[in-house]
Write a protein that holds these residues in place. Structure first.
Motif, PDB file in Angstrom:
ATOM      1  N   ARG A  59       0.815  -1.218   0.000  1.00 18.73           N
ATOM      2  CA  ARG A  59       0.000   0.000   0.000  1.00 18.73           C
ATOM      3  C   ARG A  59       0.850   1.270   0.000  1.00 18.73           C
ATOM      4  N   GLU A  60       1.959   1.263   0.725  1.00 24.57           N
ATOM      5  CA  GLU A  60       2.811   2.456   0.752  1.00 24.57           C
ATOM      6  C   GLU A  60       3.393   2.716  -0.637  1.00 24.57           C
ATOM      7  N   ARG A  61       3.837   1.651  -1.267  1.00 23.10           N
ATOM      8  CA  ARG A  61       4.381   1.783  -2.628  1.00 23.10           C
ATOM      9  C   ARG A  61       3.288   2.245  -3.593  1.00 23.10           C
ATOM     10  N   HIS A  62       2.112   1.655  -3.472  1.00 25.50           N
ATOM     11  CA  HIS A  62       0.991   2.018  -4.344  1.00 25.50           C
ATOM     12  C   HIS A  62       0.608   3.477  -4.146  1.00 25.50           C
ATOM     13  N   ALA A  63       0.604   3.931  -2.893  1.00 23.36           N
ATOM     14  CA  ALA A  63       0.247   5.319  -2.605  1.00 23.36           C
ATOM     15  C   ALA A  63       1.273   6.280  -3.212  1.00 23.36           C
ATOM     16  N   ALA A  64       2.554   5.908  -3.156  1.00 22.47           N
ATOM     17  CA  ALA A  64       3.589   6.763  -3.737  1.00 22.47           C
ATOM     18  C   ALA A  64       3.428   6.859  -5.248  1.00 22.47           C
ATOM     19  N   ILE A  65       3.079   5.749  -5.902  1.00 24.81           N
ATOM     20  CA  ILE A  65       2.881   5.773  -7.354  1.00 24.81           C
ATOM     21  C   ILE A  65       1.660   6.618  -7.704  1.00 24.81           C
ATOM     22  N   ARG A  66       0.581   6.487  -6.922  1.00 31.84           N
ATOM     23  CA  ARG A  66      -0.605   7.330  -7.150  1.00 31.84           C
ATOM     24  C   ARG A  66      -0.258   8.807  -7.002  1.00 31.84           C
ATOM     25  N   GLU A  67       0.560   9.114  -5.989  1.00 32.42           N
ATOM     26  CA  GLU A  67       0.978  10.506  -5.789  1.00 32.42           C
ATOM     27  C   GLU A  67       1.752  11.009  -7.001  1.00 32.42           C
ATOM     28  N   PHE A  68       2.631  10.171  -7.515  1.00 32.11           N
ATOM     29  CA  PHE A  68       3.414  10.564  -8.690  1.00 32.11           C
ATOM     30  C   PHE A  68       2.497  10.774  -9.895  1.00 32.11           C
ATOM     31  N   VAL A  69       1.596   9.834 -10.138  1.00 24.56           N
ATOM     32  CA  VAL A  69       0.704   9.930 -11.297  1.00 24.56           C
ATOM     33  C   VAL A  69      -0.124  11.213 -11.227  1.00 24.56           C
ATOM     34  N   LYS A  70      -0.626  11.540 -10.045  1.00 24.57           N
ATOM     35  CA  LYS A  70      -1.398  12.779  -9.884  1.00 24.57           C
ATOM     36  C   LYS A  70      -0.513  14.005 -10.099  1.00 24.57           C
ATOM     37  N   SER A  71       0.726  13.942  -9.605  1.00 22.03           N
ATOM     38  CA  SER A  71       1.614  15.106  -9.692  1.00 22.03           C
ATOM     39  C   SER A  71       1.969  15.449 -11.129  1.00 22.03           C
ATOM     40  N   VAL A  72       1.908  14.462 -12.029  1.00 21.85           N
ATOM     41  CA  VAL A  72       2.229  14.732 -13.435  1.00 21.85           C
ATOM     42  C   VAL A  72       0.967  14.870 -14.269  1.00 21.85           C
ATOM     43  N   GLY A  73      -0.177  15.025 -13.596  1.00 29.23           N
ATOM     44  CA  GLY A  73      -1.426  15.323 -14.288  1.00 29.23           C
ATOM     45  C   GLY A  73      -2.032  14.171 -15.050  1.00 29.23           C
ATOM     46  N   GLN A  74      -1.815  12.929 -14.580  1.00 28.36           N
ATOM     47  CA  GLN A  74      -2.353  11.761 -15.264  1.00 28.36           C
ATOM     48  C   GLN A  74      -3.489  11.133 -14.454  1.00 28.36           C
ATOM     49  N   ASP A  75      -4.308  10.345 -15.145  1.00 27.46           N
ATOM     50  CA  ASP A  75      -5.415   9.630 -14.525  1.00 27.46           C
ATOM     51  C   ASP A  75      -4.866   8.554 -13.596  1.00 27.46           C
ATOM     52  N   VAL A  76      -5.454   8.412 -12.395  1.00 24.44           N
ATOM     53  CA  VAL A  76      -4.954   7.430 -11.429  1.00 24.44           C
ATOM     54  C   VAL A  76      -5.127   5.994 -11.933  1.00 24.44           C
ATOM     55  N   LYS A  77      -5.933   5.780 -12.979  1.00 26.34           N
ATOM     56  CA  LYS A  77      -6.042   4.436 -13.553  1.00 26.34           C
ATOM     57  C   LYS A  77      -4.691   3.956 -14.081  1.00 26.34           C
ATOM     58  N   LYS A  78      -3.834   4.921 -14.398  1.00 18.28           N
ATOM     59  CA  LYS A  78      -2.528   4.572 -14.950  1.00 18.28           C
ATOM     60  C   LYS A  78      -1.546   4.129 -13.868  1.00 18.28           C
TER      61      LYS A  78
END
Length: 1018
Positions: A643-662
């Motif tokens: 979950r910690e790793r997944h949360a960090a990836i979600r944070e990154f995806v949001k920070s670069v303006g991408q859909d969290v599905k990615k």
């Protein structure tokens, strides 16, 4: 051969032996490991498995821990066998007599017929190698075993074992103990190339050092016959083996009852798989499968005692082993008259090593591996007695044959020399398929052919990334014809058919449908010729090995068709052509394809699981439009440990303006974003090292340098960024380029349709390659404003960065509706996360347009330059391994406030320009070198010229360090900046005068920054 009992009862493993996270991690690693095995068709299977990952892993857990466990006896669970070519051997012919003149036939088919006729009725022989074609569940089981048991065995190997080593954390500097298994890493093993290169190059280096000391040496290379297929994996639990490899001492671990049980089950699974497909001889073992991760570890540790004995009994100058390939160098004291004497010496010293009954082969009889047949191949033993200058000459020959081809990977593919490159020449040389050159074992003809063709395929794959297919169609079609003549011929296809799917995939990805059909038919025709004119050395019980091989190849080629289908393709002709090719694969190779299902859907599924030809990250990076996700949402979420790793990836995806599905493809990637790509997408990570490390660890799974308050605490301010740990070893060198960019290219970029023509690519490629090949290597390459298409920048930068060369280039306009962005792309060598291959990308935006630029954009395209963005428009100082510099884009140099920012703060100031007012800019450069008081470097479009390096030296003749203009070709000049001297000068309380003054006095109000200040004269 006596079969093992398949009815022996064996209890299941405890349910707590594996948890949900263990299975998830094993799946992630198995997916990457198998993806790297290009000879197997398994991408569709992994994609299907991943759709319902949690349910599938839960079912697998139940199967492994059931009370009535039977998975190791169930071939439907374990999987099938595939066959790949092993050896094509032509006996000596009468035409090779010294009394006969040399005759060479250029036509490959006629040449094959002639060779057959010359053999006088004795057919060539072929043999195949069985490969694992496991189910996804079985691949996961293999990786589970590696993570739970195999890692402890791998820890017993020393550094002489180079190949198939597991990814581990760094060795402890305090205790010297080996690092633990790196469970977060994406795959189980590092790339093979670096370990293999070390195995080979370190041996050659050891020989050369001895020869330089005028000492004689014996160099030996050899390997084991059918190594994997003659191993009995039962040795793993033999106490004699565990004692011989000092298991408890080196691994710090005792095998538990559960680990022993799991190992017995795995060994039994391999035995049952092997018995189904083993040969019909009386061999005491059935071998282990080639391909999965567990057999790689098992095969490696089998020879651990041999490694110890060689080092203890022979005291070699050099010894290393790449799985079963041995490279041994010993001193020659004059006691050896021939190769037999050398081998006898080895047998006398190493007790388990001895000749067979007829004295022709060496057998290795390890006390714990009595049922394994370990035989060194006589025909692949190479023994060299080297001494003096002649020894040096032979080494030079060996090195040159290797380097001529392998060094091509450093360069960008050059369209003008593809057909005449060393790789192409090696393939076109027309040698016999079993003819060896006079070198060490791994530089033989077949190995060089494989390396050559792999290099050519890599170049063409890269060209597909750089250029639209229409721009290089003729060159590509020439390559297909070249391959048909020199690779897919009867004499070559058997050894190189493993590369055919990549060639076929290139044609599919470029929509060269007719050429793909022609390549397929040519391959099948050559293989049919081989089947009809050769004798099969049967090594399996399978009734029709050729048929099984065709089926294996058919699966791989069909999957390649799906994998490489153009994701952007909506042409009806594409679907028709793909279905036609699928039907031909079925007809020619005997593979029944799923023609009912639309191949485009499968192609998109592979893309979204990062198993397609195009990496999923290309969509994140904006190189392509991401197709709609065809996958169902996961049920059951992910393990708590993820979950910690997944949360960090979600944070990154949001920070670069991408859909969290990615987020999902980034959680289970096969080609994760690099450190450079992470910084490119999220510019905040350039200065926020804690954030960068978090994203790198989450996305890449790689080890990162532990947090350090001194290193991580103060990386940047609003105007300063520090990149790289440590100081540079010499004065920085910069390559000042003279590169021409036409007005039409500028206009196309402004219109949002960049000029990606082959002619433009060739010019830029030649310039970059010449810099890479330069004997004087620069540290920085400067390219003018608006000079490089953004799609080409990563490829150009990566080639330079691998040579430890940073790139500072003017990127073409980034188009966004009614505005365009003019930016400098700064690619810097970096090591802050803990390893040298990590690089940083910085985008620095031009704040205001030049007057002429503003008018041209407005009048021709109705565009304007984007409004300044506070973060990207900052004129910051970059402290790069102690060298402090700034960057400006053309007209920004005219802003006196920008020059004020850098005064006393930098050693050098780089200006990327597209400027025709040479007189005004010349005066600005000359004055800026005095008022900023630093090295000034300007690169301008060659159309106008006057690229230069200026410094505030006292003597006028020294001030112009370089100045270039004119010419019909693009070129460069390398200049070294004496930053130590200018810092020393700035660090005086009062400027030195007279003969002690190397530079002009600093201007009034000049103040050196603390980071640049030094004790004068030190």
């Amino acid at each position: 051969m006596a079969k093992r009992s398949a009815t022996t009862r064996m209890k299941g493993l405890p349910k707590k032996f594996f948890d949900r996270n263990d299975l998830f991690v094993a799946y992630r690693k198995a997916k990457q490991d198998v993806f790297q095995e290009k000879t197997q068709a398994n991408r569709l299977a992994f994609s299907e498995y991943e759709k319902h990952l949690n349910a599938n892993l839960e079912t697998l857990h139940s199967r492994l821990t059931s009370r009535t466990v039977n998975w190791f006896r169930d071939l439907n669970f374990i999987g099938d066998v595939g066959f790949i070519p092993k050896d094509l051997h032509l006996a000596s012919t009468a035409s090779e007599s010294e009394s006969e003149p040399h005759f060479s036939q250029s036509d490959p088919d006629e040449s094959w017929k002639r060779q057959i006729q010359a053999m006088g009725g004795e057919n060539p022989t072929v043999s195949f190698r069985p490969m694992a074609a496991f189910t996804v569940d079985m691949y996961i089981v293999c990786t589970l075993w590696v993570n739970r048991v195999g890692a402890h065995l791998d820890a017993c190997l020393d550094n002489t074992a180079k190949g198939s080593r597991l990814r581990r954390h760094q060795r402890s500097e305090e205790t010297g103990t080996i690092g633990g298994l790196h469970l977060d890493a994406i795959g189980s093993f590092p790339p093979y190339y670096y370990a293999y290169k070390e195995w080979r190059d370190d041996g050659l280096k050891a020989i050369r050092l001895e020869l330089e000391e005028d000492r004689k040496v014996i160099a030996i290379t050899m390997d084991l016959t059918s190594f994997y297929h003659r191993i009995d994996a039962g040795f793993l639990l033999d106490d004699a083996f565990l004692e011989a490899v000092r298991f408890q001492e080196l691994s710090g671990h005792d095998l538990t009852n559960e680990e022993r049980l799991f190992t017995r089950q795995l060994v039994r699974a391999f035995a049952n798989w092997g018995e189904e497909y083993a040969d019909s001889s009386d061999a005491p073992c059935v071998g282990i499968p080639v391909g999965p991760s567990a057999p790689r570890v098992i095969a490696n540790v089998l020879l651990a005692e041999f490694d110890q004995l060689v080092q203890q009994k022979l005291d070699p100058i050099y010894y290393a082993r790449y799985v079963d390939d041995i490279f041994l160098v010993i001193r020659d004291h004059g006691q050896f008259n021939d190769g037999k004497d050398v081998l006898s010496h080895l047998c006398e010293r190493i007790e388990p090593l001895d000749f067979n009954d007829d004295g022709q082969e060496l057998h290795l009889k390890l006390r714990y591996a009595k049922d394994s047949q370990l035989v060194f191949q006589a025909k692949k033993q190479r023994i060299f007695a080297l001494s003096g200058e002649i020894g040096h000459d032979l080494l030079d020959t060996i090195q040159s044959k290797i380097d001529e081809i392998s060094s091509e990977w450093r360069l960008l593919p050059d369209l003008d020399v593809l057909e005449t490159s060393p790789a192409a020449r090696a393939l076109a040389a027309g040698k016999r398929p079993n003819e060896d050159v006079n070198t060490l074992r791994k530089a033989d003809d077949l190995s060089l052919n494989r390396l050559s063709f792999a290099n050519l395929l890599r170049d063409h794959d890269q060209l597909l990334n750089y250029l639209p297919p229409s721009e290089w169609r003729s060159k590509r079609h020439e390559f297909y014809k070249f391959a048909e003549r020199n690779v897919l011929s009867p004499s070559r296809v058997f050894g190189l058919v493993g590369y055919f799917p990549r060639l076929f995939g290139l044609a599919v990805a470029c929509r060269d449908w007719k050429q793909a059909e022609s390549l397929l038919k040519r391959t099948v025709r050559s293989l049919t010729t081989l089947k009809e004119t050769t004798t099969l050395l049967t090594e399996t019980k399978t009734s029709d090995t050729w048929k099984k091989f065709a089926l294996t190849l058919g699966r791989v080629v069909h999957e390649t068709l799906i994998q490489c289908y153009p994701l952007s393709g909506k042409k009806p002709s594409d679907a028709r052509s793909v279905n036609l090719l699928a039907g031909q694969i079925s007809e020619l190779l005997g593979f029944e394809s799923d023609s009912e299902r639309l191949l485009i859907e499968q192609s998109r599924e592979l893309f979204w699981t990062d198993l397609g030809r195009v990496p999923f990250k290309d969509g994140i990076l904006g190189y392509m439009q991401i197709p709609k996700c065809p996958l169902p949402s996961w049920e059951g979420g992910i393990p708590d440990e993820q979950r910690e790793r997944h949360a960090a990836i979600r944070e990154f995806v949001k920070s670069v303006g991408q859909d969290v599905k990615k987020t999902r493809p980034l959680l289970l990637p096969t080609r994760p974003l690099s450190v450079a790509e992470i910084t490119e997408l999220d510019q905040s990570t350039v200065s926020d090292l804690t954030k960068l490390k978090k994203f790198v660890h989450a996305i890449r799974g790689t080890w990162v340098r532990p947090a350090n308050d001194h290193e991580d605490g103060d990386w940047s301010t609003a105007t300063r960024v520090t990149i790289g740990l440590g100081e540079r070893k010499r004065q920085p060198r910069i390559a000042i380029t003279s590169l021409a960019v036409g007005d039409s290219s500028w206009a196309m970029a402004a219109a949002g349709k960049p000029d990606l023509s082959a002619s433009r690519y060739k010019c830029l490629t030649k310039l970059v390659n010449s810099i890479i090949k330069s004997k004087t290597r620069p540290d920085y390459v400067l390219l003018p404003e608006l000079s490089v298409p953004r799609r080409w920048l990563p490829g150009i930068a990566s080639k330079l960065l691998r040579q430890r060369i940073s790139l500072i280039a003017g990127a073409e306009y980034r188009y966004d509706k009614s505005v365009v962005f003019n930016e400098a792309a700064i690619y810097l060598v970096d090591n802050r996360v803990g390893y040298a291959s990590a690089h940083t990308v910085i985008w620095q935006q031009k704040g205001l347009p030049a007057h002429h630029e503003r008018e041209e954009l407005r009048s021709k395209f109705g565009l304007k330059l984007a409004e300044p963005q506070s973060s990207r428009c900052l004129k910051r100082v970059y402290n790069h391994f102690g060298f402090e510099f700034g960057t400006l884009i053309c007209s920004e140099l005219t802003d006196i406030e920008h020059r004020q920012i850098f005064r006393g703060q930098v050693d050098g100031l780089f200006v990327l320009s597209w400027n025709q007012d040479l007189e005004s800019f010349g005066s600005l450069i000359e004055s800026a070198s005095l008022d900023v008081h630093c090295f000034m470097a300007l690169v301008n479009n060659r159309k106008y010229g006057d690229s230069r390096v200026r410094a505030p030296y006292k003597d006028a003749w020294e001030r112009e360090r370089a100045r270039i203009k004119g010419g019909m070709d693009d070129y460069f000049v390398i200049v070294e900046l004496d930053i130590d001297a200018i810092r020393d000068f700035h660090s005086h309380q009062l400027p030195p005068l007279g003969d002690r003054a190397k530079f002009k006095p600093t201007p009034e109000g000049f103040k050196i920054s603390k980071s640049r200040k030094r004790i004068p004269g030190t």
